[in-house]
Design an enzyme around this catalytic site. Structure first.
Site, PDB file in Angstrom:
ATOM      1  N   GLN A   1       0.825  -1.203   0.000  1.00  0.00           N
ATOM      2  CA  GLN A   1       0.000   0.000   0.000  1.00  0.00           C
ATOM      3  C   GLN A   1       0.864   1.260   0.000  1.00  0.00           C
ATOM      4  OE1 GLN A   1      -3.301   0.524  -0.293  1.00  0.00           O
ATOM      5  NE2 GLN A   1      -3.671  -1.663  -0.578  1.00  0.00           N
TER       6      GLN A   1
ATOM      7  N   TYR B   1      -5.412 -13.361  -4.631  1.00  0.00           N
ATOM      8  CA  TYR B   1      -4.585 -12.174  -4.888  1.00  0.00           C
ATOM      9  C   TYR B   1      -3.949 -11.721  -3.567  1.00  0.00           C
ATOM     10  CZ  TYR B   1      -8.096 -12.104  -8.673  1.00  0.00           C
ATOM     11  OH  TYR B   1      -8.966 -12.439  -9.690  1.00  0.00           O
TER      12      TYR B   1
ATOM     13  N   GLU C   1      -1.554 -16.456  -5.030  1.00  0.00           N
ATOM     14  CA  GLU C   1      -0.939 -15.263  -5.623  1.00  0.00           C
ATOM     15  C   GLU C   1      -0.087 -15.704  -6.811  1.00  0.00           C
ATOM     16  OE1 GLU C   1       0.557 -11.907  -6.887  1.00  0.00           O
ATOM     17  OE2 GLU C   1      -0.931 -11.870  -5.264  1.00  0.00           O
TER      18      GLU C   1
ATOM     19  N   ASP D   1      -8.649  -9.591  -3.182  1.00  0.00           N
ATOM     20  CA  ASP D   1      -8.109  -8.235  -3.333  1.00  0.00           C
ATOM     21  C   ASP D   1      -7.516  -8.120  -4.739  1.00  0.00           C
ATOM     22  OD1 ASP D   1      -7.083  -5.717  -2.973  1.00  0.00           O
ATOM     23  OD2 ASP D   1      -5.486  -6.318  -1.601  1.00  0.00           O
TER      24      ASP D   1
ATOM     25  N   CYS E   1     -10.304  -1.517  -5.847  1.00  0.00           N
ATOM     26  CA  CYS E   1      -9.572  -0.252  -5.951  1.00  0.00           C
ATOM     27  C   CYS E   1      -9.974   0.546  -7.185  1.00  0.00           C
ATOM     28  CB  CYS E   1      -8.065  -0.494  -5.927  1.00  0.00           C
ATOM     29  SG  CYS E   1      -7.457  -1.613  -7.205  1.00  0.00           S
TER      30      CYS E   1
END
Length: 414
Positions: free
Chosen positions: A241, A270, A294, A345, A372
Site C-alpha cells: 500500500q 490475490y 498469488e 483483493d 480499488c
C-alpha cells in the site's frame, strides 16, 4: 477538429478517471483534466475519438469555490498524473469520489445493487486518512540523459520534474528528483520508505540505499491493528500500500467486517506479500484453515516467509494465477468448520465475471472483496449479487488523497 484546438467550455459534472465533463462547440463530449463542476474554462484538446474528446484546462475563466492552488504546480503545468485532484479542496475531493462511485454503481451495477448499498451504507460516506503527507512509495522513469521523468496524463509524453508532493519526510531524504541518476536510460525507479527499515530505491532487480550503495532487496514493514502487531519482510520492488497508514486501516476494517472467523476455512485470492494473510491466519486459529493464492513469485516468497516468521506454519501458500478454471479445481469447503470465507483483493481490473461466478460456485458463507476501482467494483458486486450474495457491509476509503483513486471493502453473505 484538430488536436491542440483551444475552446472555451462549461463544466457540468465529474467522471471516472479524474476527469470532468463538458461539451465542445460542435456538441462532442469533452473529458477534461484540471477542471471542477460549475466552472467556465479554456481548454486545449489533447486527443479525440469518434464520440469523445480529451482536453486539459489552460485557463480558468470562472472558478469553482472548491478550487485551490494546485498542490504540485510543477506537475500541473506539465499535465503529469499522480495528483489529478491537486486543484480540489480536500472536502470536495471526498464528494467527488462519492459521486463517481455512485455513478459507477448505477451504470455498471443495477437498481437492486444500488438499493443494497443504500441499505447497508445509507450516507455513502467516504472515510478519510486526511490530506497530510503519507505516501511511502513513488515510481518514475529516467529519460535519455538519466533525469527523472513522469508521463503526461493519458499520453506517452514524458516531462522532467524536480519535486513531488505528499511524500513522507524520509522518502524525500533520498533526493532522487533533482539530479541526474547514473542508471540506464529508460530505467524504472521505485523509491520506498518502509515503516521499519531505512528508505531505499529499486532499479530493476537491484536495490540501493540513500548513499546509492547496493543493499538487501527486502524492506521491513510493521502493521499494528489494536493490540496485535506483525512484522513483514517484503521485496522493495513488490506491491505494498502506498500510504503508510493504509495497511492497518484495511486489515482492521476487513477483520471487523467478517467478524469472528475462528475455526473458519478461508481462501485468500490475490494475496500479495501476505498483508491480510498473517492476520487471517491468526484469526482462524489452530483449528481453522487458510489457503493463499498469488501469481507473483516474489510476493509468494515474501508471504511464505512472513507467515512462517509469525508462527503460522500450517498455511497453504500457493503460486497460481487466479482464474475460473483454477477455482473450479480448488480444495475448498470440503471439511467441517464453523464457516467458510473467500477474501479477494484483485487488481484494478477487478475479479471479472468468470472469476466472480467461480467464487459463487464455491458457495462460501462470506465473501470479502477489496476493490480499488469504482467501475470494476460495481461490476464485481453485481456479478456476486446475481450469484446469490447480498451485501452485509460496504465501506469506502480515501487512501490516495489528491488522486481519483478510492478503495471499497465489501462483505457479502448468502
Amino acid at each position: 477538429m484538430n488536436k491542440n484546438n483551444i475552446e472555451v467550455i462549461e463544466i457540468t459534472s465529474v467522471a471516472h478517471g479524474g476527469f470532468c465533463v463538458g461539451r465542445l462547440a460542435g456538441g462532442k463530449v469533452a473529458m477534461v483534466r484540471g477542471a471542477l463542476p460549475g466552472e467556465r474554462v479554456r481548454v486545449r484538446v489533447t486527443s479525440e475519438r469518434s464520440k469523445v474528446a480529451y482536453a486539459q484546462v489552460v485557463e480558468v475563466l470562472t472558478a469553482s469555490p472548491d478550487r485551490v492552488e494546485h498542490i504540485w504546480s510543477e506537475g500541473a503545468a506539465a499535465g503529469l498524473g499522480g495528483v489529478e485532484l491537486g486543484h480540489v479542496a480536500y472536502p470536495a475531493q471526498l464528494r467527488w469520489k462519492r459521486e463517481v462511485l455512485a455513478e459507477a454503481l448505477r451504470r455498471n451495477g443495477s437498481d437492486a445493487l444500488v438499493a443494497e448499498v443504500s441499505r447497508v451504507a445509507p450516507d455513502w460516506s467516504v472515510a478519510s486518512l486526511g490530506a497530510s503527507p503519507g505516501r511511502s512509495r513513488v515510481s518514475f522513469a529516467l529519460d535519455s540523459a538519466g533525469f527523472p521523468v513522469m508521463s503526461e496524463a493519458g499520453t506517452h509524453r514524458q516531462h522532467r520534474f524536480s519535486s513531488f508532493p505528499l511524500l513522507v519526510a524520509n522518502l524525500e531524504g533520498l533526493r532522487l528528483f533533482d539530479r541526474k541518476l547514473a542508471f540506464a536510460p529508460g530505467s524504472r525507479v521505485k523509491a520506498v520508505a518502509p515503516s521499519a527499515s531505512a528508505p531505499v530505491f529499486a532499479v530493476g532487480s537491484e536495490v540501493f540505499d540513500a548513499d546509492f550503495v547496493p543493499t538487501t532487496p527486502r524492506v521491513r514493514e510493521v502493521v499494528r491493528v489494536g493490540a496485535r502487531e506483525h512484522t513483514y519482510r517484503i521485496f522493495a520492488s513488490s506491491f505494498w500500500q502506498t500510504d503508510y497508514r493504509a495497511p492497518a486501516v484495511l486489515v482492521g476494517e476487513l477483520l471487523a467486517g467478517v467478524g469472528d472467523i475462528s475455526d473458519f476455512e478461508v481462501l485468500e485470492l490475490y494475496s500479495g506479500s501476505g498483508l491480510f494473510s498473517v492476520f487471517l491466519a491468526e484469526a482462524v486459529g489452530a483449528a481453522g484453515r487458510l489457503t493463499t493464492v498469488e501469481g507473483d513469485a516474489l510476493a509468494v516468497k515474501s508471504a511464505g516467509y512472513n507467515l512462517k516468521h509469525a508462527g503460522f506454519v500450517g498455511v497453504s501458500v500457493e503460486r497460481a494465477s487466479v482464474s475460473a478454471r483454477f477455482l473450479r479445481g480448488v480444495d475448498f469447503g470440503q471439511r467441517v468448520s464453523r464457516g467458510t470465507l473467500v477474501v479477494a483483493d484483485p487488481p484494478r481490473s477487478g475479479l471479472g465475471r468468470d472469476v466472480a461466478g467461480a467464487i459463487c460456485g464455491l458457495e462460501p458463507d462470506l465473501v470479502a472483496l477489496i476493490s480499488c476501482d469504482p467501475v470494476s467494483c460495481a461490476r464485481d458486486l453485481e456479478a456476486l449479487r446475481r450469484g446469490g450474495y447480498r451485501l452485509q457491509s460496504f465501506r469506502v476509503f480515501d487512501l490516495f488523497p489528491y488522486t481519483q483513486h478510492v478503495e471499497v471493502l465489501s462483505v457479502l453473505g448468502r
